[in-house]
Design an enzyme around this catalytic site. Structure first.
Site, short mmCIF file in Angstrom:
data_model
loop_
_atom_site.label_atom_id
_atom_site.label_comp_id
_atom_site.label_asym_id
_atom_site.label_seq_id
_atom_site.Cartn_x
_atom_site.Cartn_y
_atom_site.Cartn_z
N ILE A 12 52.89 -81.46 -28.74
CA ILE A 12 51.45 -81.32 -28.99
C ILE A 12 51.09 -79.86 -29.25
CG2 ILE A 12 49.13 -81.71 -28.05
CD1 ILE A 12 50.38 -83.92 -26.28
N THR A 133 46.75 -85.40 -18.78
CA THR A 133 47.14 -86.74 -19.22
C THR A 133 46.30 -87.83 -18.54
OG1 THR A 133 48.95 -88.34 -19.03
CG2 THR A 133 48.95 -86.57 -17.44
N ASP A 134 46.25 -89.01 -19.18
CA ASP A 134 45.58 -90.15 -18.53
C ASP A 134 46.41 -90.71 -17.38
OD1 ASP A 134 47.64 -91.34 -20.01
OD2 ASP A 134 46.36 -92.79 -21.04
N GLU A 135 47.67 -90.28 -17.29
CA GLU A 135 48.54 -90.85 -16.25
C GLU A 135 48.08 -90.45 -14.85
OE1 GLU A 135 52.72 -91.00 -16.99
OE2 GLU A 135 52.44 -90.72 -19.15
N TYR A 159 55.80 -86.93 -12.25
CA TYR A 159 55.14 -86.26 -13.37
C TYR A 159 53.63 -86.31 -13.22
CZ TYR A 159 52.93 -85.85 -17.98
OH TYR A 159 52.09 -85.51 -19.02
N SER A 162 52.27 -84.27 -10.41
CA SER A 162 52.25 -82.81 -10.66
C SER A 162 51.11 -82.44 -11.60
CB SER A 162 53.61 -82.34 -11.21
OG SER A 162 53.81 -82.82 -12.52
N LYS A 163 50.82 -83.31 -12.57
CA LYS A 163 49.70 -83.03 -13.47
C LYS A 163 48.37 -83.17 -12.72
CE LYS A 163 49.65 -82.19 -17.29
NZ LYS A 163 49.77 -80.89 -18.06
N LYS A 198 61.42 -89.75 -26.70
CA LYS A 198 60.18 -90.49 -26.41
C LYS A 198 60.16 -91.81 -27.21
CE LYS A 198 58.52 -87.25 -23.65
NZ LYS A 198 57.26 -86.62 -23.37
N ARG A 223 49.84 -99.22 -23.26
CA ARG A 223 49.43 -97.82 -23.38
C ARG A 223 48.44 -97.71 -24.52
NH1 ARG A 223 51.45 -98.20 -19.21
NH2 ARG A 223 53.23 -97.09 -18.32
N ASN A 258 54.20 -102.15 -25.09
CA ASN A 258 55.39 -101.46 -25.61
C ASN A 258 56.13 -102.35 -26.60
OD1 ASN A 258 54.93 -99.11 -24.20
ND2 ASN A 258 56.25 -99.65 -22.49
N GLY A 293 58.02 -97.76 -10.16
CA GLY A 293 56.66 -97.22 -10.22
C GLY A 293 56.07 -97.23 -11.61
P1 NAD Z 1 56.56 -81.20 -24.55
O1 NAD Z 1 57.50 -81.52 -23.44
O2 NAD Z 1 56.87 -81.66 -25.93
O3 NAD Z 1 56.33 -79.62 -24.63
C1 NAD Z 1 56.21 -78.80 -23.51
C2 NAD Z 1 56.45 -77.36 -23.95
O4 NAD Z 1 56.26 -76.51 -22.81
C3 NAD Z 1 57.87 -77.12 -24.45
O5 NAD Z 1 57.83 -76.41 -25.68
C4 NAD Z 1 58.51 -76.27 -23.37
O6 NAD Z 1 59.47 -75.36 -23.85
C5 NAD Z 1 57.30 -75.55 -22.77
N1 NAD Z 1 57.51 -75.16 -21.37
C6 NAD Z 1 57.94 -75.96 -20.36
N2 NAD Z 1 58.01 -75.26 -19.22
C7 NAD Z 1 57.58 -74.00 -19.50
C8 NAD Z 1 57.41 -72.82 -18.73
N3 NAD Z 1 57.70 -72.80 -17.42
N4 NAD Z 1 56.97 -71.69 -19.34
C9 NAD Z 1 56.69 -71.69 -20.68
N5 NAD Z 1 56.84 -72.79 -21.46
C10 NAD Z 1 57.28 -73.93 -20.89
O7 NAD Z 1 55.15 -81.74 -24.07
P2 NAD Z 1 53.97 -82.39 -24.94
O8 NAD Z 1 54.23 -83.83 -25.09
O9 NAD Z 1 53.72 -81.55 -26.12
O10 NAD Z 1 52.76 -82.24 -23.90
C11 NAD Z 1 52.01 -81.03 -23.84
C12 NAD Z 1 50.97 -81.15 -22.75
O11 NAD Z 1 50.12 -82.25 -23.02
C13 NAD Z 1 51.55 -81.37 -21.37
O12 NAD Z 1 50.81 -80.62 -20.45
C14 NAD Z 1 51.37 -82.86 -21.14
O13 NAD Z 1 51.21 -83.13 -19.76
C15 NAD Z 1 50.10 -83.13 -21.91
N6 NAD Z 1 49.98 -84.49 -22.45
C16 NAD Z 1 50.97 -85.05 -23.19
C17 NAD Z 1 50.79 -86.33 -23.71
C18 NAD Z 1 51.85 -86.98 -24.59
O14 NAD Z 1 51.70 -88.16 -24.96
N7 NAD Z 1 52.90 -86.29 -24.99
C19 NAD Z 1 49.62 -87.03 -23.47
C20 NAD Z 1 48.62 -86.43 -22.72
C21 NAD Z 1 48.81 -85.16 -22.22
#
Ligand code: NAD
Length: 351
Positions: A12, A133-135, A159, A162-163, A198, A223, A258, A293
């Site tokens: 994202i 996240t919605d989770e 996960y 923690s969020k 994913k 979802r 799914n 879970g």
């Molecule tokens: P992702 O796992 O693709 O990307 C996470 C990025 O964070 C990676 O580039 C990683 O290198 C970087 N990172 C991890 N730990 C780090 C640290 N300690 N310091 C610096 N960089 C670090 O995740 P995503 O799917 O792009 O999700 C991004 C955010 O959006 C997250 O916070 C996630 O909880 C939230 N989110 C994701 C979704 C989804 O469907 N993917 C939905 C809702 C919310």
């Protein structure tokens, strides 16, 4: 606007960086320590933009974050960096506490120190946008209920716990110290540059390799799905126009089981890339033991962001899925190295 995006090499975050740099008045600073999930190849199209820069830094390094905030004269922080994969959180929760909880605390501490020293006009415009996240809302029954911004938190996995914790810290930094924060909680994203473990990329790529398409349980978990570029646009609106202290639920109003997601991918691939054997891709679907879970259903009520900020998704799930499949068919250069080196197929990747 000078915007610091954490996790900008992720799925994202890279969509957010690619969107924000299109406005020449923005300067985009990407802080990403490049874990297994971070990939600078996702930023290849913008790496030479004069208004884009990447720092390979851990969000837990508070002093370094503070010095970047000062050096780059940051106006807004969009905090996406996280460990994001539920199955990995079950196998190894420590990294999730470290990055998602402690890392967010470090980001808040650095932001607060920086914000307190800003001149009044810049102080007023500063925002810390926490992307969640919605989770965090936990499990919904199959046939009733929807998550609003006031739904109580009830996370089920390490996960989502923690969020949830990080969301609470962000809110507390606003209530206690006055830091101008905004939050958003989004449903499942999908689209180009999605890490191949994913669900959607996994199924597309397994199908192209003519290997099993694994689905947890009976595939009836539901979802809500949102195309990643629509999420990025929503995030831009929240950080620029969202009300301080508020949270916004973001979702596509596109609930699918799914199984139906996987079947739709199979049907699109049957048309676009028919198998040499003449068999259809659905024949590769395999049901495997469910994850512990595993929440039954998530559903987002996006009425608030629609009404307050005028946001709406631009594509339906079927349109977005077709775009996504086309992208994976056209961009083997991006996914093949990951598929062969980083992700070797040991996880199923369903949210
Ligand atoms: P992702 O796992 O693709 O990307 C996470 C990025 O964070 C990676 O580039 C990683 O290198 C970087 N990172 C991890 N730990 C780090 C640290 N300690 N310091 C610096 N960089 C670090 O995740 P995503 O799917 O792009 O999700 C991004 C955010 O959006 C997250 O916070 C996630 O909880 C939230 N989110 C994701 C979704 C989804 O469907 N993917 C939905 C809702 C919310």
């Amino acid at each position: 606007m000078n915007i610091l995006v954490t996790g900008g090499a992720g799925f994202i975050g890279s969509a957010v960086c690619r969107l924000l740099v299109q406005n020449p008045e923005n300067k985009v600073i990407n802080i990403d320590k490049l874990t297994y999930a971070g990939n600078l190849q996702s930023l290849k199209s913008i790496e030479n933009f004069r208004n884009y820069k990447h720092y390979c830094v851990d969000i837990c390094d508070e002093q370094k974050i503070l010095s970047i905030l000062k050096d780059e004269n940051i106006d807004k922080i969009m905090h996406l960096a996280a460990e994001s994969h539920v199955d990995r959180s079950i196998d190894g929760p420590a990294a999730f506490v470290e990055t998602n909880v402690v890392g967010t605390f470090r980001m808040l501490s650095a932001a607060l120190t920086y914000w307190r020293e800003l001149p009044t006009d810049k102080k007023v415009d500063f925002r810390f946008h926490h992307i969640s996240t919605d989770e965090v809302f936990g499990d919904l029954p199959f046939n009733e209920g929807i998550f609003t911004e006031t739904t109580p938190y009830a996370p089920s996995s390490p996960y989502s716990a923690s969020k949830a914790a990080s969301d609470h810290f962000v809110r507390a930094w606003h209530e206690t110290y006055g830091l101008p924060v905004v939050l958003s909680n989004c449903s499942n994203n999908y689209g180009p540059f999605h890490f191949p473990e994913k669900l959607i990329p996994l199924v597309i790529l397994n199908a192209l390799h003519e290997i099993e398409l694994p689905i947890y349980g009976q595939g009836n978990n539901v979802r809500d799905w949102l195309f990643v570029e629509d999420h990025a646009k929503a995030l831009e609106l929240v950080v620029t126009q969202g009300f301080i202290g508020e949270s916004y639920n973001i979702g596509g109003r596109e609930e699918r089981t799914n199984l139906s997601v996987v079947e739709t991918i199979c049907d699109i691939l049957d048309m676009k890339r028919p198998r040499a054997s003449g068999k259809n891709y659905r024949e590769l679907i395999t049901f495997v033991t469910d994850r512990p879970g595993h929440d039954r259903r998530y559903a987002i009520d996006a009425a608030k962001i629609e009404a307050d900020l005028g946001w709406k998704p631009t594509v339906t799930f079927e349109q977005g899925l077709e775009k996504t499949i086309d992208w994976y068919l056209d961009n083997e250069w991006w996914w093949r190295p990951i598929r062969e080196k980083t992700y070797t197929g040991e996880r199923l990747g369903q949210a």
